[in-house]
Enzyme design. Structure first.
Site, PDB file in Angstrom:
ATOM      1  N   ASP A 104    -116.998  33.444 -69.815  1.00  0.00           N
ATOM      2  CA  ASP A 104    -117.337  34.730 -69.195  1.00  0.00           C
ATOM      3  C   ASP A 104    -117.109  35.846 -70.204  1.00  0.00           C
ATOM      4  O   ASP A 104    -116.499  36.863 -69.901  1.00  0.00           O
ATOM      5  CB  ASP A 104    -116.474  34.943 -67.943  1.00  0.00           C
ATOM      6  CG  ASP A 104    -117.011  36.069 -67.070  1.00  0.00           C
ATOM      7  OD1 ASP A 104    -118.121  36.561 -67.346  1.00  0.00           O
ATOM      8  OD2 ASP A 104    -116.319  36.467 -66.119  1.00  0.00           O
ATOM      9  N   ARG A 144    -117.145  43.746 -70.459  1.00  0.00           N
ATOM     10  CA  ARG A 144    -116.236  44.131 -69.359  1.00  0.00           C
ATOM     11  C   ARG A 144    -114.918  43.346 -69.421  1.00  0.00           C
ATOM     12  O   ARG A 144    -113.925  43.759 -68.849  1.00  0.00           O
ATOM     13  CB  ARG A 144    -116.918  43.924 -67.998  1.00  0.00           C
ATOM     14  CG  ARG A 144    -117.266  42.488 -67.726  1.00  0.00           C
ATOM     15  CD  ARG A 144    -117.946  42.193 -66.391  1.00  0.00           C
ATOM     16  NE  ARG A 144    -118.376  40.794 -66.362  1.00  0.00           N
ATOM     17  CZ  ARG A 144    -119.535  40.367 -66.849  1.00  0.00           C
ATOM     18  NH1 ARG A 144    -120.393  41.230 -67.357  1.00  0.00           N
ATOM     19  NH2 ARG A 144    -119.840  39.084 -66.833  1.00  0.00           N
ATOM     20  N   ASN A 145    -114.954  42.187 -70.100  1.00  0.00           N
ATOM     21  CA  ASN A 145    -113.749  41.369 -70.228  1.00  0.00           C
ATOM     22  C   ASN A 145    -113.066  41.521 -71.584  1.00  0.00           C
ATOM     23  O   ASN A 145    -112.272  40.681 -71.991  1.00  0.00           O
ATOM     24  CB  ASN A 145    -114.075  39.891 -69.988  1.00  0.00           C
ATOM     25  CG  ASN A 145    -114.337  39.618 -68.516  1.00  0.00           C
ATOM     26  OD1 ASN A 145    -113.814  40.324 -67.647  1.00  0.00           O
ATOM     27  ND2 ASN A 145    -115.148  38.622 -68.223  1.00  0.00           N
ATOM     28  N   ASP A 153    -109.134  37.915 -69.505  1.00  0.00           N
ATOM     29  CA  ASP A 153    -109.725  37.223 -68.377  1.00  0.00           C
ATOM     30  C   ASP A 153    -110.190  35.835 -68.711  1.00  0.00           C
ATOM     31  O   ASP A 153    -111.369  35.571 -68.838  1.00  0.00           O
ATOM     32  CB  ASP A 153    -110.919  38.015 -67.835  1.00  0.00           C
ATOM     33  CG  ASP A 153    -110.625  38.381 -66.405  1.00  0.00           C
ATOM     34  OD1 ASP A 153    -109.898  37.601 -65.781  1.00  0.00           O
ATOM     35  OD2 ASP A 153    -111.066  39.429 -65.941  1.00  0.00           O
TER      36      ASP A 153
END
Length: 458
Positions: free
Chosen positions: A311, A315-316, A329
């Site tokens: 992922d 955003r991570n 994350d």
């Protein structure tokens, strides 16, 4: 026998108190976590930093042991006293020989979905039905709990309206207490030393708070639901193995009203918002390249540990006080690569083979990294602007690739393109990508390439 060659960054747990340090020595107490900074000229002595006070000083290796990573172990349980669906008589036989305060929790066979707390007291077993009401659990309709972990914690300290406090969990066969394992290895933190501050985000599974743990600013991910907490235990286990300057660092966990995962606080938030709120006037291309390199180095380290992130997206990636980008994350991180949770896959970041056949690998992470580079050089724009998810799936499969973002250096765009090769084996690994980015950095600002220049002359 102390191991006498620890590398910088190794974490250690103090075996005893060292309360009267001589000048230059570090003050610490039993159980404190210390990070090795450097070796000293004296054999068996190290320069170390105290993880909570931040102070540095000399320590003697014989007084500390290396903080061990937890083994990923499916039998680790946050609820070793939970026996699932068993009958009342079965529970009674498990609580033999009778002992006051010996207990277990089972799922009711007569009322599926309800739980029963079974407690041994003065030679007999009492069964308390746990009622599920308004999303909370209760035995006596005066005391309400979010989850079983909470309930057991409360009745272990307070008798309340049951016959005795819970003194000894009867462990289900084949489970190990996560609490015990975490505390043995120095990963269990003390709730008393944590001060929670404001809510800084809502995760999919619970809130994230800012806080202070023994004078260090931290982020705390709280997970209330038992089942989810159990799943996150695996993520946490993976995180205990990882130490790298470009990965968000786990400080430890707290078990109290569910699970709290405590990590270093990244004050400047995630990379997307960082770029969107500052824009071109504030962030120059050298800084963009630096972020790209940071993420690449973190991913190269994950690659070396044979871990797939699954992922990776801006955003991570979180930004520290001093503008270092760190990958966070590891929620979807798996050592194995088969998981059929298609609904959750971030389509615009996921490689075609992972979308179609669920084949996740370092090479599918590389595809996502290409998308992340596009996000960085477009200052946080949403990838595949104006396209629906279905369009993205179809068109990418047919060979469509995004155009270069405005003002993006051609050499960086060609890196994106090679990350988006249809065939996974044609994509470079993170090691190769980092070498290329290092060279880019050299061109832009000679002398400021990666701090870790490869000594192999490549």
């Amino acid at each position: 026998m102390a191991k006498m060659s620890w590398a910088a960054g190794t974490q250690c747990v103090a075996k005893g108190d060292h309360k009267k340090p001589k000048p230059g020595e570090l003050l610490y107490r039993k159980g404190d976590i210390l990070t090795i900074v450097d070796t000293t000229t004296k054999k068996g002595f190290y320069r170390a930093r105290h993880n909570t006070t931040g102070e540095e000083g000399i320590i003697n290796a014989t007084n500390v042991r290396e903080r061990e990573a937890l083994r990923v172990d499916p039998s680790l349980s946050l609820m070793p006293w939970f026996h699932g669906k068993i009958s009342g008589p079965e529970a009674v036989s498990k609580l033999q020989p009778a002992e006051d305060g010996l207990f277990l929790v089972r799922e009711s066979i007569r009322h599926p979905g309800d739980y029963v707390l079974c407690v041994s007291v003065s030679g007999e077993v009492i069964h308390y039905r746990v009622i599920y009401q308004d999303n909370k659990l209760t035995i006596d309709k005066t005391q309400y709990f979010y989850n079983l972990i909470d309930m057991i914690e409360f009745y272990s300290k307070n008798k309340g309206s049951i016959a005795t406090t819970l003194l000894k969990p009867k462990q289900k066969q084949g489970t190990k207490s996560a609490e015990l394992e975490l505390s043995k290895n120095g990963w269990l933190l003390d709730i008393e030393k944590l001060t929670l501050g404001e809510n800084i985000g809502e995760g999919e599974f619970g809130a994230v708070y800012e806080g202070v743990y023994m004078s260090q600013r931290v982020a705390v991910k709280t997970i209330k639901c038992d089942v989810t907490a159990q799943a996150f235990l695996q993520e946490t286990t993976v995180m205990t193995k990882l130490q790298h300057k470009n990965l968000v660092r786990l400080l430890g966990v707290i078990l109290h009203k569910g699970l709290h995962i405590v990590t270093e606080l990244m004050t400047k938030g995630n990379l997307v918002n960082f770029l969107r709120t500052r824009g071109r006037s504030v962030v120059n291309s050298v800084q963009l390249l630096r972020f790209s390199l940071d993420v690449c180095e973190g991913m190269e380290y994950l690659e070396s540990k044979k871990l797939v992130h699954r992922d990776l997206a801006a955003r991570n990636v979180l930004i520290s006080d001093d503008n270092v980008a760190k990958v966070s994350d590891f929620g979807l991180t798996k050592v194995d690569s088969k998981v059929s949770d298609k609904a959750k896959l971030p389509v615009k970041w996921t490689a075609p083979e992972a979308l179609k056949k669920e084949k996740f690998s370092t090479k599918s992470d590389v595809w996502s990294y290409g998308i992340l580079l596009w996000e960085i050089f477009s200052y946080g724009r949403q990838p595949y602007p104006k396209m629906s998810l279905q369009e993205v799936k179809d068109k990418v499969e047919q060979g469509y690739r995004m155009e270069a973002p405005e003002d993006c250096p051609p050499s960086v765009y060609s890196l994106m393109r090679v990350c988006w090769e249809q065939e996974p084996r044609k994509r470079p690994g993170f090691h190769k990508l980092r070498e290329k980015l290092d060279r880019e950095m050299e061109k832009l600002s000679p002398g400021s390439g990666s701090k870790y220049q490869d000594q192999t002359g490549s």
